[in-house]
Design a protein around this motif. Structure first.
Motif, mmCIF file in Angstrom:
data_model
loop_
_atom_site.group_PDB
_atom_site.id
_atom_site.type_symbol
_atom_site.label_atom_id
_atom_site.label_comp_id
_atom_site.label_asym_id
_atom_site.label_seq_id
_atom_site.Cartn_x
_atom_site.Cartn_y
_atom_site.Cartn_z
ATOM 1 N N ALA A 14 0.844 -1.204 0.000
ATOM 2 C CA ALA A 14 0.000 0.000 0.000
ATOM 3 C C ALA A 14 0.875 1.249 0.000
ATOM 4 C CB ALA A 14 -0.938 -0.007 1.196
ATOM 5 N N ALA A 15 1.961 1.232 0.764
ATOM 6 C CA ALA A 15 2.878 2.367 0.800
ATOM 7 C C ALA A 15 3.501 2.602 -0.573
ATOM 8 C CB ALA A 15 3.959 2.136 1.854
ATOM 9 N N ALA A 16 3.914 1.525 -1.236
ATOM 10 C CA ALA A 16 4.507 1.662 -2.573
ATOM 11 C C ALA A 16 3.515 2.272 -3.550
ATOM 12 C CB ALA A 16 4.990 0.304 -3.072
ATOM 13 N N GLU A 17 2.274 1.856 -3.487
ATOM 14 C CA GLU A 17 1.234 2.403 -4.367
ATOM 15 C C GLU A 17 1.016 3.887 -4.086
ATOM 16 O OE1 GLU A 17 -3.466 1.592 -5.103
ATOM 17 O OE2 GLU A 17 -2.180 -0.172 -4.827
ATOM 18 N N PHE A 18 0.953 4.252 -2.810
ATOM 19 C CA PHE A 18 0.746 5.644 -2.415
ATOM 20 C C PHE A 18 1.889 6.531 -2.899
ATOM 21 C CE2 PHE A 18 1.766 9.065 0.534
ATOM 22 C CZ PHE A 18 0.596 9.793 0.538
ATOM 23 N N PHE A 19 3.137 6.117 -2.628
ATOM 24 C CA PHE A 19 4.274 6.957 -2.987
ATOM 25 C C PHE A 19 4.486 7.040 -4.497
ATOM 26 C CE2 PHE A 19 5.434 5.896 1.489
ATOM 27 C CZ PHE A 19 5.239 7.176 1.984
ATOM 28 N N ALA A 20 4.165 5.992 -5.213
ATOM 29 C CA ALA A 20 4.233 6.045 -6.677
ATOM 30 C C ALA A 20 3.212 7.048 -7.206
ATOM 31 C CB ALA A 20 4.003 4.662 -7.278
ATOM 32 N N ALA A 21 2.018 7.035 -6.619
ATOM 33 C CA ALA A 21 0.987 7.991 -7.036
ATOM 34 C C ALA A 21 1.415 9.413 -6.710
ATOM 35 C CB ALA A 21 -0.340 7.659 -6.363
ATOM 36 N N ALA A 24 3.618 10.754 -9.271
ATOM 37 C CA ALA A 24 2.916 11.020 -10.525
ATOM 38 C C ALA A 24 2.229 12.378 -10.509
ATOM 39 C CB ALA A 24 1.891 9.916 -10.794
ATOM 40 N N PHE A 25 1.984 12.924 -9.312
ATOM 41 C CA PHE A 25 1.268 14.185 -9.176
ATOM 42 C C PHE A 25 2.169 15.388 -8.924
ATOM 43 C CE2 PHE A 25 -2.042 11.097 -7.862
ATOM 44 C CZ PHE A 25 -2.963 11.388 -8.850
ATOM 45 N N GLU A 26 3.402 15.162 -8.470
ATOM 46 C CA GLU A 26 4.268 16.283 -8.137
ATOM 47 C C GLU A 26 5.627 16.168 -8.814
ATOM 48 O OE1 GLU A 26 2.832 18.261 -4.059
ATOM 49 O OE2 GLU A 26 4.569 16.946 -3.884
ATOM 50 N N ALA A 27 6.190 17.344 -9.108
ATOM 51 C CA ALA A 27 7.544 17.434 -9.642
ATOM 52 C C ALA A 27 8.437 18.036 -8.563
ATOM 53 C CB ALA A 27 7.567 18.312 -10.890
ATOM 54 N N ASP A 28 9.611 17.511 -8.428
ATOM 55 C CA ASP A 28 10.583 17.985 -7.452
ATOM 56 C C ASP A 28 11.334 19.181 -8.038
ATOM 57 O OD1 ASP A 28 13.283 18.209 -6.317
ATOM 58 O OD2 ASP A 28 12.800 16.384 -5.229
ATOM 59 N N PRO A 29 11.451 20.291 -7.304
ATOM 60 C CA PRO A 29 12.181 21.446 -7.842
ATOM 61 C C PRO A 29 13.598 21.105 -8.281
ATOM 62 C CG PRO A 29 10.992 22.074 -5.867
ATOM 63 C CD PRO A 29 10.866 20.577 -5.976
ATOM 64 N N PHE A 109 -5.588 17.754 -20.035
ATOM 65 C CA PHE A 109 -4.133 17.886 -20.071
ATOM 66 C C PHE A 109 -3.489 17.035 -18.988
ATOM 67 C CE2 PHE A 109 -5.648 21.860 -21.957
ATOM 68 C CZ PHE A 109 -4.875 21.916 -23.107
ATOM 69 N N LYS A 110 -2.256 16.574 -19.269
ATOM 70 C CA LYS A 110 -1.449 15.883 -18.261
ATOM 71 C C LYS A 110 -0.777 16.958 -17.414
ATOM 72 C CE LYS A 110 0.342 13.689 -21.706
ATOM 73 N NZ LYS A 110 1.211 12.945 -22.586
ATOM 74 N N VAL A 111 -0.852 16.805 -16.088
ATOM 75 C CA VAL A 111 -0.334 17.839 -15.193
ATOM 76 C C VAL A 111 0.406 17.250 -14.001
ATOM 77 C CG1 VAL A 111 -2.114 19.534 -15.787
ATOM 78 C CG2 VAL A 111 -2.492 17.976 -13.897
ATOM 79 N N LYS A 112 1.285 18.083 -13.473
ATOM 80 C CA LYS A 112 1.935 17.857 -12.186
ATOM 81 C C LYS A 112 1.971 19.202 -11.475
ATOM 82 C CE LYS A 112 4.995 13.935 -12.991
ATOM 83 N NZ LYS A 112 6.189 13.341 -12.383
ATOM 84 N N ARG A 113 2.177 19.158 -10.181
ATOM 85 C CA ARG A 113 2.338 20.379 -9.394
ATOM 86 C C ARG A 113 3.785 20.419 -8.902
ATOM 87 N NH1 ARG A 113 -1.402 20.020 -4.693
ATOM 88 N NH2 ARG A 113 0.182 18.543 -4.051
#
Length: 144
Positions: A14-21, A24-29, A109-113
């Protein structure tokens, strides 16, 4: 029992699924700045989702400005749907990037924050441009 472990850790799967998701939603500066410095920007575009005034004060080089409240079919007409749009705003305390990413994703659109917004970007010493950057001023404000 310690405060840290009062709530049990998630099952590893479950942790692996959460962190992978999450990735997918955020980009690291740090990842973004390395790509910008290497000229490896194919595939993504930075979108500043605060006001034009905030964008004029300080912004990430190469970013475009589209305030979240102006995002619609008309303002994004002609945008490349093969790109990933990385939205950013002021900081973790501002949700303009989240609002922009939500609107863009609803438009298909495909997006990340960008994690931490421009506050984290600038605190890390990464390059900025704009009126405030030239004067040596931070010029950061939510302005959303």
């Amino acid at each position: 029992m310690t405060n840290t472990l009062r709530t049990p850790a998630a099952d590893p799967a479950a942790a692996a699924e959460f962190f992978a998701a999450e990735l997918a939603f955020e980009a690291d500066p740090d990842d973004v700045v390395r790509d910008l410095e290497a000229g490896a920007t194919a595939g993504f575009r930075l979108v500043e989702t605060r006001s034009p005034e905030a964008f004029a004060r300080v912004r990430i080089p190469g970013a475009i400005n589209l305030p979240h409240w102006e995002i619609d079919e008309t303002t994004t007409a002609g945008w490349d749907r093969d790109l990933v749009y990385v939205c950013y705003c002021e900081s973790f305390q501002c949700n303009a990037a989240t609002k922009g990413a939500l609107k863009l994703s609803r438009l298909g659109f495909k997006v990340k924050r960008l994690a931490g917004g421009i506050t984290t970007w600038q605190a890390s010493g990464y390059p900025v441009e704009g009126e405030g950057a030239v004067a040596g001023l931070h010029g950061i404000s939510c302005d959303c």
